[in-house]
Design a protein around this motif. Structure first.
Motif, PDB file in Angstrom:
ATOM      1  N   GLN A   1      47.551  85.434   2.541  1.00  0.00           N
ATOM      2  CA  GLN A   1      46.692  86.584   2.784  1.00  0.00           C
ATOM      3  C   GLN A   1      45.883  86.402   4.070  1.00  0.00           C
ATOM      4  N   PHE A   2      45.363  85.204   4.284  1.00  0.00           N
ATOM      5  CA  PHE A   2      44.569  84.933   5.482  1.00  0.00           C
ATOM      6  C   PHE A   2      45.452  84.959   6.727  1.00  0.00           C
ATOM      7  N   ARG A   3      46.659  84.448   6.593  1.00  0.00           N
ATOM      8  CA  ARG A   3      47.617  84.463   7.700  1.00  0.00           C
ATOM      9  C   ARG A   3      47.974  85.897   8.065  1.00  0.00           C
ATOM     10  N   GLU A   4      48.149  86.760   7.060  1.00  0.00           N
ATOM     11  CA  GLU A   4      48.454  88.168   7.324  1.00  0.00           C
ATOM     12  C   GLU A   4      47.285  88.848   8.031  1.00  0.00           C
ATOM     13  N   LEU A   5      46.063  88.546   7.611  1.00  0.00           N
ATOM     14  CA  LEU A   5      44.882  89.084   8.294  1.00  0.00           C
ATOM     15  C   LEU A   5      44.929  88.711   9.776  1.00  0.00           C
ATOM     16  N   PHE A   6      45.257  87.446  10.049  1.00  0.00           N
ATOM     17  CA  PHE A   6      45.302  86.953  11.427  1.00  0.00           C
ATOM     18  C   PHE A   6      46.338  87.699  12.262  1.00  0.00           C
ATOM     19  N   THR A   7      47.570  87.777  11.753  1.00  0.00           N
ATOM     20  CA  THR A   7      48.632  88.398  12.545  1.00  0.00           C
ATOM     21  C   THR A   7      48.395  89.892  12.734  1.00  0.00           C
ATOM     22  N   ARG A   8      47.897  90.574  11.707  1.00  0.00           N
ATOM     23  CA  ARG A   8      47.623  92.012  11.846  1.00  0.00           C
ATOM     24  C   ARG A   8      46.484  92.248  12.840  1.00  0.00           C
ATOM     25  N   TRP A   9      45.478  91.405  12.793  1.00  0.00           N
ATOM     26  CA  TRP A   9      44.368  91.519  13.742  1.00  0.00           C
ATOM     27  C   TRP A   9      44.865  91.329  15.170  1.00  0.00           C
ATOM     28  N   VAL A  10      45.725  90.340  15.401  1.00  0.00           N
ATOM     29  CA  VAL A  10      46.285  90.120  16.739  1.00  0.00           C
ATOM     30  C   VAL A  10      47.060  91.350  17.190  1.00  0.00           C
TER      31      VAL A  10
ATOM     32  N   ALA B   1      50.365  64.715   6.379  1.00  0.00           N
ATOM     33  CA  ALA B   1      49.637  65.716   7.162  1.00  0.00           C
ATOM     34  C   ALA B   1      50.378  67.049   7.104  1.00  0.00           C
ATOM     35  N   ILE B   2      49.618  68.151   7.044  1.00  0.00           N
ATOM     36  CA  ILE B   2      50.274  69.460   7.059  1.00  0.00           C
ATOM     37  C   ILE B   2      50.847  69.708   8.450  1.00  0.00           C
ATOM     38  N   HIS B   3      51.924  70.451   8.498  1.00  0.00           N
ATOM     39  CA  HIS B   3      52.610  70.747   9.759  1.00  0.00           C
ATOM     40  C   HIS B   3      52.710  72.258   9.890  1.00  0.00           C
ATOM     41  N   MET B   4      52.234  72.788  11.016  1.00  0.00           N
ATOM     42  CA  MET B   4      52.207  74.225  11.236  1.00  0.00           C
ATOM     43  C   MET B   4      53.187  74.599  12.347  1.00  0.00           C
ATOM     44  N   VAL B   5      53.941  75.674  12.140  1.00  0.00           N
ATOM     45  CA  VAL B   5      54.783  76.236  13.197  1.00  0.00           C
ATOM     46  C   VAL B   5      54.015  77.395  13.819  1.00  0.00           C
ATOM     47  N   ASN B   6      53.831  77.347  15.134  1.00  0.00           N
ATOM     48  CA  ASN B   6      53.000  78.318  15.842  1.00  0.00           C
ATOM     49  C   ASN B   6      53.825  79.149  16.819  1.00  0.00           C
ATOM     50  N   ALA B   7      53.410  80.411  16.985  1.00  0.00           N
ATOM     51  CA  ALA B   7      54.015  81.309  17.976  1.00  0.00           C
ATOM     52  C   ALA B   7      52.978  81.610  19.043  1.00  0.00           C
ATOM     53  N   TRP B   8      53.352  81.445  20.312  1.00  0.00           N
ATOM     54  CA  TRP B   8      52.430  81.574  21.435  1.00  0.00           C
ATOM     55  C   TRP B   8      52.983  82.560  22.446  1.00  0.00           C
ATOM     56  N   SER B   9      52.197  83.579  22.797  1.00  0.00           N
ATOM     57  CA  SER B   9      52.598  84.532  23.829  1.00  0.00           C
ATOM     58  C   SER B   9      52.194  83.981  25.191  1.00  0.00           C
ATOM     59  N   THR B  10      53.178  83.648  26.018  1.00  0.00           N
ATOM     60  CA  THR B  10      52.857  83.150  27.361  1.00  0.00           C
ATOM     61  C   THR B  10      52.354  84.276  28.243  1.00  0.00           C
ATOM     62  N   GLU B  11      52.701  85.521  27.904  1.00  0.00           N
ATOM     63  CA  GLU B  11      52.251  86.679  28.673  1.00  0.00           C
ATOM     64  C   GLU B  11      50.755  86.912  28.481  1.00  0.00           C
ATOM     65  N   LEU B  12      50.295  86.842  27.225  1.00  0.00           N
ATOM     66  CA  LEU B  12      48.897  87.127  26.912  1.00  0.00           C
ATOM     67  C   LEU B  12      48.039  85.874  26.839  1.00  0.00           C
TER      68      LEU B  12
ATOM     69  N   VAL C   1      47.763  83.971  24.101  1.00  0.00           N
ATOM     70  CA  VAL C   1      47.128  83.953  22.780  1.00  0.00           C
ATOM     71  C   VAL C   1      48.144  83.520  21.736  1.00  0.00           C
ATOM     72  N   SER C   2      47.623  83.025  20.622  1.00  0.00           N
ATOM     73  CA  SER C   2      48.458  82.702  19.473  1.00  0.00           C
ATOM     74  C   SER C   2      48.786  83.984  18.725  1.00  0.00           C
ATOM     75  N   LEU C   3      50.051  84.151  18.358  1.00  0.00           N
ATOM     76  CA  LEU C   3      50.487  85.357  17.653  1.00  0.00           C
ATOM     77  C   LEU C   3      50.559  85.158  16.145  1.00  0.00           C
ATOM     78  N   GLY C   4      50.664  83.916  15.699  1.00  0.00           N
ATOM     79  CA  GLY C   4      50.772  83.657  14.276  1.00  0.00           C
ATOM     80  C   GLY C   4      51.203  82.232  14.025  1.00  0.00           C
ATOM     81  N   GLN C   5      51.130  81.828  12.765  1.00  0.00           N
ATOM     82  CA  GLN C   5      51.547  80.486  12.396  1.00  0.00           C
ATOM     83  C   GLN C   5      52.028  80.482  10.956  1.00  0.00           C
ATOM     84  N   TYR C   6      52.762  79.429  10.604  1.00  0.00           N
ATOM     85  CA  TYR C   6      53.290  79.310   9.251  1.00  0.00           C
ATOM     86  C   TYR C   6      53.353  77.839   8.893  1.00  0.00           C
TER      87      TYR C   6
END
Length: 375
Positions: free
Chosen positions: A87-96, A126-137, A139-144
């Motif tokens: 739910q928190f991840r969805e809040l993040f991606t929708r906000w972006v 340790a937890i491991h996160m996969v991140n998406a990064w927009s090189t154009e903007l 900013v981080s677009l999301g993570q999982y």
């Protein structure tokens, strides 16, 4: 920005609370908002966040109800450990997508994984996160989060499902070089550029054989194959990047089965302090790219390391974070990326992220500006 788009505080206040309402002293959305402000102002752990909220209680009461007063550090930890990370991840991606992306996204979206080293404890890795990064903007677009019994291969498709990628070029290292992932990117009306290693034995052997034959038959790089090279000299380290690109894939049936339009070889020659190294990497792409395009995209991919992973460690101390209970580490990782994106959007001061965090702590006006409360 979407017209009449809810504010970040509005979105946080709409989070579904996993606790029994009758037993709740503190409002979940208010706790998340206080933690966000604490992170923006330089607080990196629950003790610091709770102290920040306590010191700034009068300020918070202008905007929040605070039915139970200021939470303790244990309460911050407990609530974030209970908050549904999906739910928190969805809040993040929708906000972006609603607030930070004014026009359809284009350019390179780099996807890469990062471990939160401090979240390791006992028998729990340790937890491991996969991140998406927009090189154009920038900013981080999301993570999982990667499941502890799995790897990035299963997490990447889940992350791709929540991103809007139409028109983008998605770049991944060899771990993401999977036909299922390539097809997932194509179904999102985007293109892929994937690094090839021996985990894709047939594809790697085909591309390696083709370029070995080409180099043996054309030692002088005769015209006909797209070729480019780039020299750089920074901090005493000299680099020469050379790229060869093939578009006619009739002799490469394996690559063709990936719906590929380009295969490329990139050679990196590096010398520093009297030591020289040379490395050749292969790539496959669904987009028709010339050698300069490939060189630029492969360099842009590593912005996810410099612009996101390095900043999270240096400016936010992510690897030192000891949040481990329940979902706390995962949710705090999402919160750091929210804070980072907010700080990245500011162009009024020309300082790094660490100093912008200090500015938020020193000036209410600057904090309001970062939060979008004033222009």
């Amino acid at each position: 920005m979407t017209q009449n788009s809810p504010t970040l505080l509005d979105r946080m206040m709409a989070l579904e609370d996993p606790r029994q309402a009758a037993k709740c002293t503190h409002d979940l959305g208010e706790v998340v908002f206080m933690a966000t402000c604490g992170l923006l102002c330089g607080a990196d752990d629950w003790n610091a966040i709770a102290l920040f909220a306590e010191v700034r209680e009068e300020w918070f009461r202008q905007y929040l109800k605070l039915p139970g007063g200021i939470p303790s550090h244990d309460t911050f930890n407990r609530l974030f450990s209970l908050l549904d990370p999906a739910q928190f991840r969805e809040l993040f991606t929708r906000w972006v997508q609603d607030v930070l992306i004014d026009t359809p996204l284009s350019g390179v979206v780099a996807i890469d994984g990062k471990s939160v080293r401090g979240s390791r404890s006992g028998n729990q890795g340790a937890i491991h996160m996969v991140n998406a990064w927009s090189t154009e903007l920038g900013v981080s677009l999301g993570q999982y989060k990667v499941d502890q019994k799995s790897n990035e291969i299963k997490a990447i498709p889940e992350l791709l499902d929540i991103l809007m990628l139409r028109g983008c070029l998605v770049t991944l290292d060899a771990m993401g070089c999977q036909k299922k992932i390539a097809n997932k990117i194509l179904s999102a009306e985007a293109d892929y550029l994937l690094a090839i290693k021996r985990n894709q034995r047939k594809l790697h052997a085909e591309v390696d054989t083709w370029f070995d034959r080409y180099w043996s038959e054309h030692p002088d790089d005769v015209p006909g194959l797209s070729f480019a090279e780039v020299h750089s000299n920074t901090h005493g380290r000299q680099e020469l990047r050379r790229c060869w690109v093939l578009h006619d894939l009739e002799s490469c049936p394996v690559a063709t089965s990936w719906n590929a339009r380009t295969i490329a070889a990139v050679q990196l020659d590096r010398s520093s302090a009297g030591t020289s190294t040379s490395l050749v990497r292969y790539f496959v792409s669904s987009r028709t790219m010339d050698a300069n395009d490939v060189l630029q995209a492969t360099r842009q991919h590593w912005q996810v390391e410099n612009g996101l992973h390095w900043v999270l460690d240096v400016a936010f101390g992510e690897d030192q974070s000891r949040a481990r209970q329940g979902y706390a580490a995962e949710n705090l990782a999402t919160l750091r990326q929210i804070a980072l994106n907010l700080l990245k959007q500011d162009t009024t001061v020309k300082v790094g992220i660490k100093n912008k965090r200090k500015g938020c702590g020193w000036s209410d006006r600057y904090l309001f500006h970062i939060l979008g409360l004033i222009k």
